[in-house]
Design a protein around this motif. Structure first.
Motif, mmCIF file in Angstrom:
data_model
loop_
_atom_site.group_PDB
_atom_site.id
_atom_site.type_symbol
_atom_site.label_atom_id
_atom_site.label_comp_id
_atom_site.label_asym_id
_atom_site.label_seq_id
_atom_site.Cartn_x
_atom_site.Cartn_y
_atom_site.Cartn_z
ATOM 1 N N VAL A 209 75.078 38.247 38.685
ATOM 2 C CA VAL A 209 75.539 37.213 39.606
ATOM 3 C C VAL A 209 76.414 36.214 38.858
ATOM 4 O O VAL A 209 76.487 36.211 37.622
ATOM 5 N N GLN A 210 77.062 35.330 39.609
ATOM 6 C CA GLN A 210 77.950 34.344 39.005
ATOM 7 C C GLN A 210 77.168 33.422 38.062
ATOM 8 O O GLN A 210 76.018 33.073 38.313
ATOM 9 N N ALA A 211 77.830 33.017 36.972
ATOM 10 C CA ALA A 211 77.270 32.114 35.954
ATOM 11 C C ALA A 211 76.061 32.719 35.239
ATOM 12 O O ALA A 211 75.224 31.996 34.708
ATOM 13 N N GLU A 212 75.985 34.053 35.214
ATOM 14 C CA GLU A 212 74.975 34.751 34.420
ATOM 15 C C GLU A 212 75.665 35.871 33.654
ATOM 16 O O GLU A 212 76.858 36.117 33.828
ATOM 17 N N GLY A 213 74.932 36.535 32.781
ATOM 18 C CA GLY A 213 75.551 37.585 31.997
ATOM 19 C C GLY A 213 74.547 38.338 31.148
ATOM 20 O O GLY A 213 73.370 38.438 31.487
ATOM 21 N N ARG A 214 75.052 38.846 30.025
ATOM 22 C CA ARG A 214 74.241 39.650 29.120
ATOM 23 C C ARG A 214 74.509 39.253 27.674
ATOM 24 O O ARG A 214 75.608 38.829 27.320
ATOM 25 N N ARG A 215 73.478 39.406 26.862
ATOM 26 C CA ARG A 215 73.603 39.243 25.411
ATOM 27 C C ARG A 215 73.472 40.631 24.787
ATOM 28 O O ARG A 215 72.409 41.246 24.819
ATOM 29 N N PHE A 216 74.572 41.127 24.243
ATOM 30 C CA PHE A 216 74.588 42.419 23.574
ATOM 31 C C PHE A 216 74.489 42.203 22.064
ATOM 32 O O PHE A 216 75.235 41.398 21.501
ATOM 33 N N THR A 217 73.594 42.927 21.431
ATOM 34 C CA THR A 217 73.459 42.873 19.982
ATOM 35 C C THR A 217 73.891 44.212 19.392
ATOM 36 O O THR A 217 73.452 45.268 19.862
ATOM 37 N N PHE A 218 74.751 44.140 18.393
ATOM 38 C CA PHE A 218 75.272 45.339 17.738
ATOM 39 C C PHE A 218 74.861 45.324 16.273
ATOM 40 O O PHE A 218 74.882 44.285 15.616
ATOM 41 N N SER A 219 74.514 46.504 15.765
ATOM 42 C CA SER A 219 74.184 46.670 14.357
ATOM 43 C C SER A 219 75.054 47.775 13.786
ATOM 44 O O SER A 219 75.428 48.717 14.494
ATOM 45 N N MET A 220 75.363 47.657 12.511
ATOM 46 C CA MET A 220 76.154 48.682 11.857
ATOM 47 C C MET A 220 75.229 49.746 11.280
ATOM 48 O O MET A 220 74.281 49.437 10.568
ATOM 49 N N ASN A 221 75.504 51.010 11.616
ATOM 50 C CA ASN A 221 74.656 52.093 11.125
ATOM 51 C C ASN A 221 75.082 52.528 9.724
ATOM 52 O O ASN A 221 76.013 51.973 9.128
#
Length: 214
Positions: free
Chosen positions: A181-193
């Motif tokens: 929805v508006q004014a919301e989102g996601r936190r994506f975490t990336f790691s290097m393999n």
């Protein structure tokens, strides 16, 4: 800041607009926020982010995203380098922009577009593959800055279709499952393999859900 070998993308959708309320396809039309109605969501998002620092900010160049960014980082505008990028615009809905589902639902071309989950472009617009190509180019630049400049936490203000495409790619979910929805989102975490490639290791909601109380 996040540790080396780790990257966080905090990707949020702009606040509510009049066309959101009317359930119109906005696409790349430059529609502003609906004020003051948008403020409640923006205030919640600002509260979520106020204790966080970022190495860089990336924002769609459309007005509704610029306004959202200005509100959620008010007073910290010069704290981090900010990039306004057309590659973060919403999917181009072509002839469907400004129209609603009820206006379009009986049209065969529209039904074919819905059934294709965006693989077929709308008339005069983009397919999800087109969107994916410009997001690939943008994300490559983000990873390049992560490697070259040590950027480990990045704020991104963009659109619902962009977040849906990122969720489909990084979370492996279906096309219609990725709405935020508006004014919301996601936190994506990336790691290097071990091979030196970045992989998404986690995804969570922004703002974080309130803890359940006994």
């Amino acid at each position: 800041m996040a540790a080396a070998g780790r990257l966080e993308l905090v990707v949020v959708r702009h606040g509510v607009t009049q066309w959101n309320r009317e359930r119109r396809y906005q696409g790349q039309r430059d529609i502003p926020l609906l004020l003051p109605d948008a403020l409640a969501g923006l205030d919640t998002l600002r509260g979520e982010l106020e204790e966080q620092t970022f190495d860089a900010v990336h924002c769609s160049d459309l007005t509704r995203c610029r306004q959202t960014l200005a509100h959620v980082i008010e007073g910290r505008e010069r704290a981090w380098p900010t990039h306004f990028d057309a590659r973060l615009r919403e999917l181009d809905f072509g002839d469907y922009e400004g129209r609603t589902y009820d206006e379009l639902k009986s049209q065969p071309f529209y039904r074919a577009w819905i059934d294709s989950e965006g693989r077929q472009p709308p008339p005069g617009g983009e397919s999800t593959a087109d969107l994916g190509r410009r997001l690939d180019a943008w994300f490559g630049d983000v990873l390049g800055a992560c490697t070259a400049l040590g950027q480990r936490r990045v704020l991104v203000v963009t659109h619902g279709g962009v977040i849906r495409e990122l969720r489909r790619r990084f979370e492996g979910i279906g096309f219609w499952q990725g709405d935020v929805v508006q004014a919301e989102g996601r936190r994506f975490t990336f790691s290097m393999n071990e091979e030196g490639c970045w992989q998404c290791s986690s995804s969570s909601a922004v703002p974080a859900p309130a803890s359940a109380t006994p």
